[in-house]
Scaffold this motif. Structure first.
Motif, PDB file in Angstrom:
ATOM      1  N   THR A 308       0.826  -1.209   0.000  1.00  0.00           N
ATOM      2  CA  THR A 308       0.000   0.000   0.000  1.00  0.00           C
ATOM      3  C   THR A 308       0.864   1.264   0.000  1.00  0.00           C
ATOM      4  N   SER A 309       1.942   1.246   0.750  1.00  0.00           N
ATOM      5  CA  SER A 309       2.831   2.419   0.793  1.00  0.00           C
ATOM      6  C   SER A 309       3.420   2.686  -0.587  1.00  0.00           C
ATOM      7  N   GLN A 354       4.188   2.447   6.634  1.00  0.00           N
ATOM      8  CA  GLN A 354       3.300   2.588   7.792  1.00  0.00           C
ATOM      9  C   GLN A 354       4.062   2.204   9.056  1.00  0.00           C
ATOM     10  N   ALA A 406      -3.951  -1.852   5.292  1.00  0.00           N
ATOM     11  CA  ALA A 406      -3.639  -0.444   5.564  1.00  0.00           C
ATOM     12  C   ALA A 406      -4.714   0.448   4.943  1.00  0.00           C
TER      13      ALA A 406
END
Ligand code: M6R
Length: 614
Positions: A308-309, A354, A406
């Protein structure tokens, strides 16, 4: 990935260990175990599966649970060996005097195992950890001192570890060691705690010592001693833990994921309140340790991240190139570290994470730093390994995110990237133009628009129900929303196990279109702007192949409405801000589908919150 907890004091150790493990359960969870130091002996209990299985085991062991005030515990995400009871930690040596829990991976475990077997060590499990238990026990045989045995053993170990060990002949102490895996000692009064992450101990103490790589230590009820790489006594400072116990409660929501999705308007509001004062004032980003002259010399930006990052970083590329006019590459950390990346002192490397503990990203950052880059870290965890490596630490302050998927941390990362891109432009060009003023205005409006979206989730719920039985999904978008398509697909597959793939809409006809028929729903992200008509044409192509079509859009002309089976409306916003709005719909859609399917939303199979192995 796994979680460690240790306790020594006057409380019932089993209570503290189980409570700690329950707060770490989101990190990794295929088995768990505890070792309790009783009046004379150490007793070990383990269970395969969820933590509740271990709790059932302990419920039948009232005597030891009442008498033990010292112990270590572990929750496992299998790397070496199946997730069975035998492979669960704690592990022991032949005589079972030594007990050990471990996070990380011992890379030379096979060589060590062979040597230990030749010395008579008998292995019960398939884990790399058991090798460490035998190795420390062998060293104990030579030194009769658990700390020295640990210090000698870790010098022979290659790889990553956080260790926590007890020895039957040394009651009243827990010995610890760390290299490339997080470990903290929570400081209490007449009691001390050990954990791999803050949530495990936050309900008991707000003060902790962070161990650095190569340090070892001895923790007793009233004392903590830390030793450096040369085994000399050293003094680590005691730090204040910035988390509230409340942050790790569901607050009435069915799942942490839903709570965290709903927290996003507040997350956005809090970050913006600190950094964005007005449209005409500069962004307050003192954390960026580069001035205008430094930024003018930057010739390239490299963004490195995972999952996700990484998708947040892909949005970042668009806005940094647009505003700062610096060529920007985005790459998965796991790829970045295995090629000859071109980095020098004029490179700005942005690591996004995160957890701040993702092993691949940590390695990539270390590599970039060695080559002279300025490293900026965007992380939710100011107490993490990555935060400690940062030249510029840009905290995202989303609060503890418990669900494996996330959500609010992605929102916070996006906002941090908007602010960073604007700040780079302000510093580099030293003027305020209409585009910056417009984007700042949109940022001001963002929290309210997110709230508006969250307040009308019924349509998303209906769509989720309608499509929850499909086995495959395609997400398409173009431009700045291409990463939204990837992130929407990732959310869906990780919590519902539906085979969802994100494509750039323009790529559909170069292969993926072959898969389209009435069994393949296509979700299209359509935002007014330069690519709107193009995506609409791609939707026509999909419709011509009988695919079911869902639009996530901020505008649809009445003449185009019939093209779609379902339309989910998003509050109006420019192309630039739209990823921060569209993603809320995609997160909710994934959540409701997984919910309908009865999946374990917060703890999906095979996944862990923080991936601390490469
Ligand atoms: O802590 P990080 O942001 O570095 O973690 C990266 C990925 O492991 C993470 O985003 C993962 O993809 C999540 N499960 C996505 O929901």
């Amino acid at each position: 990935m796994c979680g460690i907890i240790g306790y020594i004091g006057d409380k019932k150790a089993s209570d503290v260990l189980i409570s700690g493990l329950s707060h770490l359960e989101y990190r990794g969870y295929d088995s768990s175990g505890v070792a309790l130091f009783g009046e004379k002996d150490i007793e070990i209990y383990k269970a395969q599966g969820k933590l509740i299985n271990l709790i059932h085991v302990l419920n039948s062991k009232k005597e030891i649970c009442t008498s033990s005030h010292m112990g270590i515990g572990h929750i496992r995400w299998a790397t070496h060996g199946m997730p069975t009871e035998i492979n669960a930690h704690p592990h022991t040596c032949n005589c079972e005097n030594l007990t050990l829990v471990h996070n990380g991976i011992i890379e030379n475990y096979q060589e060590l195992k062979q040597e230990l077997q030749m010395l008579g060590c008998k292995f019960k499990s398939q884990t790399d950890t058991e090798v460490a238990a035998h190795l420390i026990a062998q060293e104990y045989g030579k030194t009769q001192d658990l700390l020295k045995a640990m210090q000698n053993a870790v010098k022979k170990i290659q790889g990553a570890f956080a260790f926590c060990a007890m020895h039957k002949h040394e009651p009243n102490k827990i010995v610890i060691a760390k290299r490339n895996a997080p470990l903290i000692v929570g400081v209490g009064i007449g009691e001390n705690f050990i954990a791999s992450d803050v949530p495990a101990i936050i309900e008991y103490t707000k003060k902790a010592i962070y161990l650095s790589d190569y340090q070892t230590g001895v923790v007793t009820k009233n004392d903590i001693k830390i030793y450096d790489k040369e085994d000399k006594l050293t003094a680590n400072k005691i730090e204040f833990l910035p988390y509230e116990a409340l942050a790790i409660s569901k607050m009435g929501y069915k799942h942490f994921m839903l709570k965290e999705i709903y927290e996003q308007s507040d997350v956005a509001r809090n970050i913006l309140a600190q950094k964005l004062v007005s449209q005409n004032e500069n962004i307050k980003l003192d954390e960026l340790k580069l001035d205008g002259n430094n930024i003018k010399k930057i010739t390239r930006v490299q963004i490195i991240a995972c999952g996700t990052s990484l998708h947040a970083g892909m949005v970042g590329k668009y806005i940094i190139e647009k505003f700062a006019k610096i060529p920007t590459d985005v790459e998965a950390s796991s790829e970045y570290i295995y090629r000859d990346t071109i980095v020098d002192e004029n490179t700005l490397v942005i690591g996004i994470s995160q957890s701040g503990e993702t092993a691949d990203t940590i390695t990539a950052i270390k590599q970039a730093k060695e080559q002279g880059a300025h490293v900026a870290i965007i992380t939710n965890r100011v107490d993490s390994t990555m935060a400690r490596l940062a030249d510029s630490l840009l905290p995202v302050n989303a609060g503890i995110e418990v669900s494996v998927a996330a959500t609010k941390s992605y929102m916070a990362q996006l906002i941090s990237l908007y602010l960073l891109a604007i700040r780079l432009r302000e510093l580099k060009f030293d003027f305020k133009d209409i585009e910056i003023i417009k984007l700042k205005q949109e940022l001001f409006e963002l929290p309210t628009k997110i709230e508006e979206l969250l307040g009308h989730s019924e349509k998303i719920q209906k769509v989720a129900k309608k499509y929850s039985s499909y086995k495959n999904f395609i997400f398409i978008a173009r431009g700045i929303n291409f990463p939204s398509a990837l992130e929407g697909a990732l959310k869906l597959k990780e919590i519902s196990y539906i085979n969802a793939t994100g494509y750039s809409a323009g790529e559909l006809k170069h292969g993926p279109i072959a898969m389209l028929d009435e069994n393949m729903p296509v979700l299209a992200i359509l935002n007014t702007g330069v690519v709107y008509d193009k995506v609409l044409s791609n939707c026509e192509e999909a419709r011509a192949r009988q695919a079911k079509l869902i639009a996530v859009t901020n505008y649809i002309a009445p003449k185009d409405e019939n093209l779609f089976d379902d339309v989910i409306m998003v509050p109006f916003g420019s192309d630039l801000i739209s990823p921060a709005l569209n993603i809320v719909v995609l997160q909710l859609l994934a959540y409701f589908i997984a919910e309908y399917l009865g999946k374990d939303v917060d703890q999906p199979r095979n996944l862990a919150k923080s991936v601390t192995v490469e």
